[in-house]
Design a protein around this motif. Structure first.
Motif, PDB file in Angstrom:
ATOM      1  N   PRO A 144       0.819  -1.219   0.000  1.00 39.90           N
ATOM      2  CA  PRO A 144       0.000   0.000   0.000  1.00 39.90           C
ATOM      3  C   PRO A 144       0.856   1.274   0.000  1.00 39.90           C
ATOM      4  CG  PRO A 144      -0.884  -1.584   1.562  1.00 39.90           C
ATOM      5  CD  PRO A 144       0.446  -2.116   1.121  1.00 39.90           C
ATOM      6  N   LEU A 145       2.006   1.221   0.677  1.00 43.21           N
ATOM      7  CA  LEU A 145       2.892   2.387   0.735  1.00 43.21           C
ATOM      8  C   LEU A 145       3.527   2.653  -0.629  1.00 43.21           C
ATOM      9  CD1 LEU A 145       3.892   4.498   2.728  1.00 43.21           C
ATOM     10  CD2 LEU A 145       5.804   2.983   3.304  1.00 43.21           C
ATOM     11  N   ILE A 146       3.932   1.587  -1.329  1.00 47.75           N
ATOM     12  CA  ILE A 146       4.497   1.744  -2.671  1.00 47.75           C
ATOM     13  C   ILE A 146       3.446   2.305  -3.628  1.00 47.75           C
ATOM     14  CG2 ILE A 146       5.328   0.477  -4.685  1.00 47.75           C
ATOM     15  CD1 ILE A 146       6.900  -1.327  -2.869  1.00 47.75           C
ATOM     16  N   LYS A 147       2.217   1.800  -3.521  1.00 46.69           N
ATOM     17  CA  LYS A 147       1.162   2.278  -4.415  1.00 46.69           C
ATOM     18  C   LYS A 147       0.797   3.730  -4.122  1.00 46.69           C
ATOM     19  CE  LYS A 147      -0.882  -2.202  -5.491  1.00 46.69           C
ATOM     20  NZ  LYS A 147      -2.103  -3.041  -5.515  1.00 46.69           N
ATOM     21  N   LYS A 148       0.967   4.136  -2.866  1.00 48.58           N
ATOM     22  CA  LYS A 148       0.635   5.503  -2.490  1.00 48.58           C
ATOM     23  C   LYS A 148       1.734   6.485  -2.886  1.00 48.58           C
ATOM     24  CE  LYS A 148      -0.367   8.390   1.557  1.00 48.58           C
ATOM     25  NZ  LYS A 148      -0.530   8.406   3.038  1.00 48.58           N
ATOM     26  N   GLU A 149       2.998   6.123  -2.623  1.00 50.01           N
ATOM     27  CA  GLU A 149       4.102   7.055  -2.832  1.00 50.01           C
ATOM     28  C   GLU A 149       4.975   6.727  -4.038  1.00 50.01           C
ATOM     29  OE1 GLU A 149       6.377   7.783   0.676  1.00 50.01           O
ATOM     30  OE2 GLU A 149       4.648   7.722   2.009  1.00 50.01           O
ATOM     31  N   GLY A 150       4.829   5.527  -4.591  1.00 48.41           N
ATOM     32  CA  GLY A 150       5.633   5.141  -5.740  1.00 48.41           C
ATOM     33  C   GLY A 150       6.964   4.535  -5.324  1.00 48.41           C
ATOM     34  N   VAL A 151       7.593   3.790  -6.242  1.00 49.56           N
ATOM     35  CA  VAL A 151       8.875   3.148  -5.934  1.00 49.56           C
ATOM     36  C   VAL A 151       9.969   4.182  -5.701  1.00 49.56           C
ATOM     37  CG1 VAL A 151       8.360   0.989  -7.118  1.00 49.56           C
ATOM     38  CG2 VAL A 151       9.361   2.897  -8.404  1.00 49.56           C
ATOM     39  N   GLY A 152       9.777   5.394  -6.208  1.00 50.42           N
ATOM     40  CA  GLY A 152      10.782   6.442  -6.027  1.00 50.42           C
ATOM     41  C   GLY A 152      10.970   6.855  -4.582  1.00 50.42           C
ATOM     42  N   ALA A 153      10.045   6.475  -3.716  1.00 52.51           N
ATOM     43  CA  ALA A 153      10.159   6.809  -2.296  1.00 52.51           C
ATOM     44  C   ALA A 153      11.022   5.801  -1.546  1.00 52.51           C
ATOM     45  CB  ALA A 153       8.763   6.854  -1.667  1.00 52.51           C
ATOM     46  N   PHE A 154      11.609   4.835  -2.287  1.00 49.63           N
ATOM     47  CA  PHE A 154      12.369   3.773  -1.657  1.00 49.63           C
ATOM     48  C   PHE A 154      13.745   3.596  -2.298  1.00 49.63           C
ATOM     49  CE2 PHE A 154       7.975   2.863  -0.881  1.00 49.63           C
ATOM     50  CZ  PHE A 154       7.933   2.284   0.390  1.00 49.63           C
ATOM     51  N   ASN A 155      14.596   2.910  -1.542  1.00 49.69           N
ATOM     52  CA  ASN A 155      15.847   2.380  -2.070  1.00 49.69           C
ATOM     53  C   ASN A 155      15.711   0.864  -2.073  1.00 49.69           C
ATOM     54  OD1 ASN A 155      18.872   2.691  -2.736  1.00 49.69           O
ATOM     55  ND2 ASN A 155      18.867   1.215  -1.058  1.00 49.69           N
ATOM     56  N   LEU A 156      16.250   0.211  -3.088  1.00 53.65           N
ATOM     57  CA  LEU A 156      16.157  -1.236  -3.205  1.00 53.65           C
ATOM     58  C   LEU A 156      17.541  -1.858  -3.167  1.00 53.65           C
ATOM     59  CD1 LEU A 156      14.556  -3.861  -3.749  1.00 53.65           C
ATOM     60  CD2 LEU A 156      14.735  -3.335  -6.205  1.00 53.65           C
ATOM     61  N   GLN A 157      17.697  -2.836  -2.296  1.00 56.32           N
ATOM     62  CA  GLN A 157      18.958  -3.578  -2.182  1.00 56.32           C
ATOM     63  C   GLN A 157      18.662  -5.060  -2.414  1.00 56.32           C
ATOM     64  OE1 GLN A 157      21.223  -4.369   1.705  1.00 56.32           O
ATOM     65  NE2 GLN A 157      22.315  -2.586   0.865  1.00 56.32           N
ATOM     66  N   VAL A 158      19.506  -5.718  -3.208  1.00 53.90           N
ATOM     67  CA  VAL A 158      19.274  -7.114  -3.573  1.00 53.90           C
ATOM     68  C   VAL A 158      20.513  -7.953  -3.282  1.00 53.90           C
ATOM     69  CG1 VAL A 158      18.625  -8.717  -5.413  1.00 53.90           C
ATOM     70  CG2 VAL A 158      17.683  -6.393  -5.396  1.00 53.90           C
ATOM     71  N   ILE A 159      20.288  -9.146  -2.739  1.00 52.55           N
ATOM     72  CA  ILE A 159      21.369 -10.107  -2.491  1.00 52.55           C
ATOM     73  C   ILE A 159      21.087 -11.342  -3.340  1.00 52.55           C
ATOM     74  CG2 ILE A 159      22.661 -11.414  -0.771  1.00 52.55           C
ATOM     75  CD1 ILE A 159      21.519  -9.580   1.372  1.00 52.55           C
ATOM     76  N   PRO A 160      21.680 -11.421  -4.556  1.00 54.26           N
ATOM     77  CA  PRO A 160      21.485 -12.609  -5.387  1.00 54.26           C
ATOM     78  C   PRO A 160      22.189 -13.814  -4.759  1.00 54.26           C
ATOM     79  CG  PRO A 160      22.332 -10.750  -6.658  1.00 54.26           C
ATOM     80  CD  PRO A 160      22.518 -10.419  -5.214  1.00 54.26           C
ATOM     81  N   LEU A 161      21.625 -15.006  -4.943  1.00 56.37           N
ATOM     82  CA  LEU A 161      22.205 -16.208  -4.345  1.00 56.37           C
ATOM     83  C   LEU A 161      22.510 -17.264  -5.405  1.00 56.37           C
ATOM     84  CD1 LEU A 161      19.902 -16.546  -1.197  1.00 56.37           C
ATOM     85  CD2 LEU A 161      22.206 -15.600  -1.306  1.00 56.37           C
ATOM     86  N   THR A 162      23.224 -16.855  -6.420  1.00 58.10           N
ATOM     87  CA  THR A 162      23.555 -17.799  -7.498  1.00 58.10           C
ATOM     88  C   THR A 162      24.791 -18.628  -7.161  1.00 58.10           C
ATOM     89  OG1 THR A 162      24.764 -15.980  -8.563  1.00 58.10           O
ATOM     90  CG2 THR A 162      22.520 -16.398  -9.311  1.00 58.10           C
ATOM     91  N   GLU A 163      25.685 -18.086  -6.378  1.00 61.47           N
ATOM     92  CA  GLU A 163      26.920 -18.784  -6.036  1.00 61.47           C
ATOM     93  C   GLU A 163      26.710 -19.708  -4.839  1.00 61.47           C
ATOM     94  OE1 GLU A 163      31.460 -17.685  -4.523  1.00 61.47           O
ATOM     95  OE2 GLU A 163      30.137 -16.124  -5.317  1.00 61.47           O
TER      96      GLU A 163
END
Length: 413
Positions: A144-163
């Motif tokens: 609901p927060l993303i839909k209200k404020e948009g993804v621009g209101a956040f930072n995204l961090q990802v930890i891929p687990l391919t190794e």
């Protein structure tokens, strides 16, 4: 199951639960532990993660946890709708239809408040692109927060687990983060995306949701151990209806509810008493007698329980059943009539010429039915089968669906 006189045989003591169910006690223990660790705010290790996930059979070593946490993380700042089309995203996360699907963990951080959310997926591209395209259900705090404020209101961090990836590794890592207080946008503190179709958390509460009576990560526990038919579970989950006018079932825990800590034996005694009281205070008993080759005769404690049974054959309702009782016309393959005798509350099966035992081999859970037809109906709606089919499996000794052993216990014919 009062409709079909389901008889549960607990062949192992409660101390054997971990080996039977793959977890340490009911799943509610996991939520209790998770809440405790979050409130304590102490450093989390593989020990705490594995204790919380004990019910699921998933675990991780401290060395592997340390190794994953030391890996470089992907940061996606200045988010907008074009982020998922950038070379960085496409080369590291991929696309929904990509041949290679990257598993891993992702963390959303609200730029203004610093509030955080952690999630995981074995297919990061599908999950993350869903956030950018507003494809996920409007539940919890994050979406609901993303839909209200948009993804621009956040930072995204990802930890891929391919190794050095092993199955469910992303769930262990997600659980590690969930036990930390800073992830305050998460409404659940135990991962709920287990691999395997049988991992379906289910909870039984009092009607007012004040007390947790029983919980399990395996739905069959409610069917085989508590003698509750699938149709009642399904109806309560869909409509919020109360079982025996006293209990409701949910697929999510209720925060603040008291736990009863009753044994299986005590719960069954309580349910048997409630069934007796419901019969005594509600309606008239109904007897149905099979026709056209079906010689089964069954007695039900009420019109409602009879309709629930008949619904496994074809759509049925109370009004139509009453009309067929008064007219004497067959209904869904049965002649139906009011029971004018005073029979024992637990004597729901009249024809006892045969007994068919169904054993769920992986758990040793066992139920006994008065006919192959009743045994076949007990598998609906998960599996559609017939009495003759189950009889073949009983005669050749093979497992039905690879996990159910069918045995004839008594046959006077």
């Amino acid at each position: 199951m009062k409709n079909q006189k389901l008889i549960t045989k607990l062949n192992r003591p409660m101390s054997s639960w971990p080996s039977i169910l793959g977890r340490e006690g009911p799943i509610s223990n996991a939520y209790r532990l998770a809440t405790q660790y979050v409130n304590e705010g102490k450093p989390i290790t593989a020990v705490e993660v594995n204790k919380v996930l004990a019910f699921s059979g998933i675990s991780i070593s401290q060395d592997m946890l340390n190794e994953i946490l030391s890996r470089p993380r992907l940061n996606f700042p200045n988010l907008d709708s074009s982020t998922i089309k950038t070379d960085k995203f496409l080369q590291t996360i991929g696309t929904v239809r990509g041949k290679i699907q990257v598993p891993g963990v992702y963390i959303w951080t609200h730029l203004v408040t610093g509030d955080m959310y952690v999630g995981s997926s074995s297919k990061l591209a599908r999950r993350l692109i869903g956030y950018f395209n507003n494809n996920h259900k409007d539940t919890g705090k994050l979406i609901p927060l993303i839909k209200k404020e948009g993804v621009g209101a956040f930072n995204l961090q990802v930890i891929p687990l391919t190794e050095s990836y092993t199955a469910n590794q992303e769930l262990c890592l997600e659980q590690y983060f969930l036990l930390q207080p800073k992830f305050n946008l998460n409404t659940l503190r135990v991962v709920n995306d287990y691999s395997g179709a049988r991992a379906i958390p289910l909870y039984m509460y009092t009607k007012d949701l004040s007390e947790l009576i029983y919980s399990s990560n395996i739905q069959e526990d409610f069917i085989f151990k508590l003698k509750i038919h699938y149709s009642f579970l399904s109806n309560s989950l869909k409509t919020g209806g109360a079982y025996l006018d006293k209990y409701v079932f949910t697929d999510k825990p209720v925060v603040g509810a008291k736990e009863s800590n009753m044994s299986i034996e005590d719960i069954n005694l309580m349910l048997d008493k409630d069934r007796f009281e419901l019969q005594k205070n509600k309606g008239r008993k109904v007897i149905i007698k099979g026709i056209e080759g079906n010689k089964d005769t069954i007695i039900f404690d009420s019109v409602s329980s009879c309709v629930a049974f008949l619904n496994n054959i074809a759509p049925s309702n109370k009004s139509t059943l009453r009309r067929h009782i008064e007219s004497g016309k067959p209904y869904n393959g049965y002649l139906c009539q009011w029971d004018t005798t005073k029979s024992d509350v637990n004597s729901s099966i009249i024809d006892k010429s045969i007994e068919v035992q169904v054993t769920h081999v992986p758990t040793d859970a066992t139920a006994i039915y008065p006919s192959f037809r009743k045994a076949a109906l007990s598998f609906a709606p998960d599996y559609i089968t017939t009495g003759p089919t189950l009889k073949v499996f009983a005669e050749n000794g093979k497992l039905f669906k690879g996990e159910f052993k069918i045995t004839i216990l008594k046959d006077k014919k």
